[in-house]
Scaffold this active site. Sequence first.
Site, mmCIF file in Angstrom:
data_model
loop_
_atom_site.group_PDB
_atom_site.id
_atom_site.type_symbol
_atom_site.label_atom_id
_atom_site.label_comp_id
_atom_site.label_asym_id
_atom_site.label_seq_id
_atom_site.Cartn_x
_atom_site.Cartn_y
_atom_site.Cartn_z
ATOM 1 N N HIS A 154 45.698 -91.726 2.438
ATOM 2 C CA HIS A 154 45.629 -92.494 3.687
ATOM 3 C C HIS A 154 45.183 -93.920 3.393
ATOM 4 O O HIS A 154 44.223 -94.134 2.657
ATOM 5 C CB HIS A 154 44.675 -91.830 4.677
ATOM 6 C CG HIS A 154 45.284 -90.648 5.349
ATOM 7 N ND1 HIS A 154 45.338 -90.512 6.705
ATOM 8 C CD2 HIS A 154 45.895 -89.562 4.849
ATOM 9 C CE1 HIS A 154 45.940 -89.366 7.010
ATOM 10 N NE2 HIS A 154 46.269 -88.782 5.898
ATOM 11 N N LYS A 202 41.793 -90.831 19.012
ATOM 12 C CA LYS A 202 42.652 -91.902 19.544
ATOM 13 C C LYS A 202 43.233 -91.496 20.894
ATOM 14 O O LYS A 202 43.382 -92.318 21.801
ATOM 15 C CB LYS A 202 43.774 -92.198 18.558
ATOM 16 C CG LYS A 202 44.815 -93.200 19.040
ATOM 17 C CD LYS A 202 45.774 -93.535 17.922
ATOM 18 C CE LYS A 202 46.964 -94.312 18.438
ATOM 19 N NZ LYS A 202 47.970 -93.472 19.077
#
Length: 952
Positions: free
Chosen positions: A165, A593
């Site tokens: 990531h 999120k």
Amino acid sequence: MSEQQRREERDAPLRQDIRTLGEMLGRAIQRHGTRHVFETVEHLRLACRRLRECAENMTDASVHDAAAYQQEMATLDQQITQIVESCELETAIDVIRAFTVYFHLINTAEQYHRIRRRHAYEMANVPTVQRGSLAALGTTLQTMDAGTLQDLLNQLSIELVFTAHPTEATRRSLITQSRKIANLLEAHDAWPQMTPAQRSSWQNSLENTIALLWRTDSIRHVRLRPTDEIKMGIYYLDEVLYTAVPELYSALEQTLQNAHPDVSFNVPPFLRPGSWIGGDQDGNPNVLPTTMLHALTLQRAHIIEHYRTSIEALAQEYSQSLQYCAISTELAASIAYDAEKLAEYDHELGPQTALEPYRRKLSFMWKRLGAFVPDEANQTGHYPYHQPTELLQDLELIRTSLLQDGEAGIAQSRLAILIRQVQVFGFHFAALDVRQHSERHASALAELLCVTGLLATDYHDLDENERVHLLSTLLSDPRVLPRQQLQLSAETTHILDTFEVIHQARQEFGENAITCVIISMTRAVSDLLEVLFFCKEAGITGLPIVPLFETIEDLRSCSNILEAAFQVPIYRTHVRACQEQQQVMLGYSDSSKDGGILTSSWELYQAQGRLAELGKHHQIGITLFHGRGGAIGRGGGPIYDAILGQPPGSVNGHLRITEQGEMLSFKYGLPAIALRNLELVVAGVITASLPAETQPETRETAEQRWQEIMEGLSASAYACYRRLIYDDPDFLRFFEQATPILELGWLNLGSRPARRARGRNLDELRAIPWVFSWMQSRYVLPSWYGVGHALEEYLTNSPAGLVELQQMYQTWPFMRTFIDNLQMTLSKADMHIARHYARLVDNDAVRVRLSQEIDVEYARTQRLLLAIVESKELLDTNRVLQRSIRRRNPYVDPLSYFQVTLLRRLRVLGGPLMLDGQDRLTASLEEQERARLTYAVLLTINGVAAGLRNTG
């Protein structure tokens, strides 16, 4: 001596290290830069430090003094802005580099100080033990029955999974230099015992290393390829985990022996590294089916080289002669068989080796491993090791023979370490997970069914019941679909080739080399069955299929989906083939999120509890796979507390956790830090899995009243968060202009795009750049927004609410972990700096409205959080972290000022532009300026990330 004085004394070596490193950096800047750069750095450093002091002094000041501090802050703010805006671009770049290098130095100093404090703690022989340590665990293990403890050891399964990531902004060359500096700091602790020559040598080495750091470019000018990420992952395996993991096992074995001196425990290889690097295809077109083969091939080359080096060292050490030792008959027979198979090499070894059985056996083993080395493969003939179990068998033969001959000391030293390494790392080093989006599987299946004529309608048009029925039928048919002559799209071919390569990899590298297939955005049972279908087509059996539940809605429905899957006979058969084990991955990033930090944390907690109950009901072992990142908004925070904060009964000895982004260098950059991190994970999992009566600290199940409170808080926070993030039509504009999200993609952090698909809406944006960009702007918004609104609404309607929240914080591990993480993230946020970023928004009305709304929520959250923890300032409960953040802030602030100024200038010119060597020759002056501005902005992003640490 007061606690404050003790703290000052403990931190004195750290302060001295930071002073020394800072002074040497200053000399390097003046030697290789200009005096003007050094002076600018000093002016900014002192002004920003004074600005911070004024802000802190305002807290307790009278009205009159507070006004004076506020006026001084305004003056300092103008001075800092003026210095930054008046800098020539090349001067600005060097000043930014100076602060960035300083953070690499201070990060290293703080990490080494953790090691120093650990050593001091162990040397002090204090009656209390360090929280989260194996020593602390040992006091609890003494109270346990040995049989129960062995049962717990047998069921342990812990995997730390490295991912690629893209939040690791630190280049490998800088990580390597930082490790050298840590070694030099360790050597400096012996300064009084050094000779003058040694001191001079130390001084020169440190100065040269810092000078190299100063002259090393911290920016990648070329986007990383998957191969680069694979090599970076191997770096941590090579340099740290290969030795740290067996050290952890040795420490645990010693802890067990201390707890039960008369018992010989068997500690199985329960702790293993895993990796997504090379296997994570979700949204990354650069990761191909062959990429996983490339990753495994590279990893095998490295682990085999490690084994051969270790075996060669043992062969040199084991010089026992048959005149003075006796070997077991099994070892003698094995040596004779090896000599027959490797007759030419046996002749090469010579007659002397025939009298040295251990050296001779180890030499044969070294030669057999040469089959994996391209230059030597032909010389090994047809006598290679096919599986790591064969190598283990030979190593155990040697150990058993040594023990029988009374050489226990030798048998339990370097040989035992090598045996543990082979048990853990096999021939693949780190097992790969394969990940793909559920929609990619569905689309590939739809095309395959259409092209083969097996389904007249479009698979996408079927409802869920029809899909499950169709897939059950296909899976019950032993035949596979013919692929010859089929005209398939590249996307479908990619999926089919992926499963063919999985099959090939498991044959070539062993079944344990590919751990599982993870399905992103799992929404239904059919998502699981589609993967099972592709496994069947490729001849793959017994490979775990792991649903990944990412959004709030997915978390709420995950147990229902698995309940339905367990009712499907063909899937239940698959679970039996996986030894009645089912992995479930939980997405911290996307759920945060999607619904905000409070709702995400609560839904994750509830989902784990429901999944644990589901596993008990069906007598299936549920292993939770936590997709945690570095930032609090992505599940970050202290790992030991996070494990203990899980619902009781949800761990049960099994845990998988992702290790992502900058957490790799933070947790695994130094061997001693890596060992401490491994210790925290293992101690946490064992503690969380102990029988209730032996728990060393209260891990109460949430009372019904607490659950009702959390439900209300979650609903309120969710509504507040969604109202701003998704419902406000101006928010996307504010986000894109008040953060460097649009420039972030130019930093070349990783090989994966920032968005899953093309488009500008928030749904398409990955959670990683979402969190990273908010951290850059110092809002840190995803990690706290909505919490203050929820708390205030609850307290308004509940007169005794504050007392209840305080009790929840003091008693309930989940609540304590959540609140303490909030304290950390609020401490790293800074609304004064964030307001500078808000000025980048080109619409005055939007800027004023949204920045004020965020400011109010931040102040509300901080005020109520302090009331719950009953503290005067944030992180009064964690003074070490509090001091670290305060130490860093005055040095991060100049980078933020520069970033805002440079973003404004860059955007006026049209946005980021990168030029390669050829382009620079033909670029216009305006393009050259854009390119240099882009470079300068990327430097600030890198520097802020280094300063704030857990940024994504």
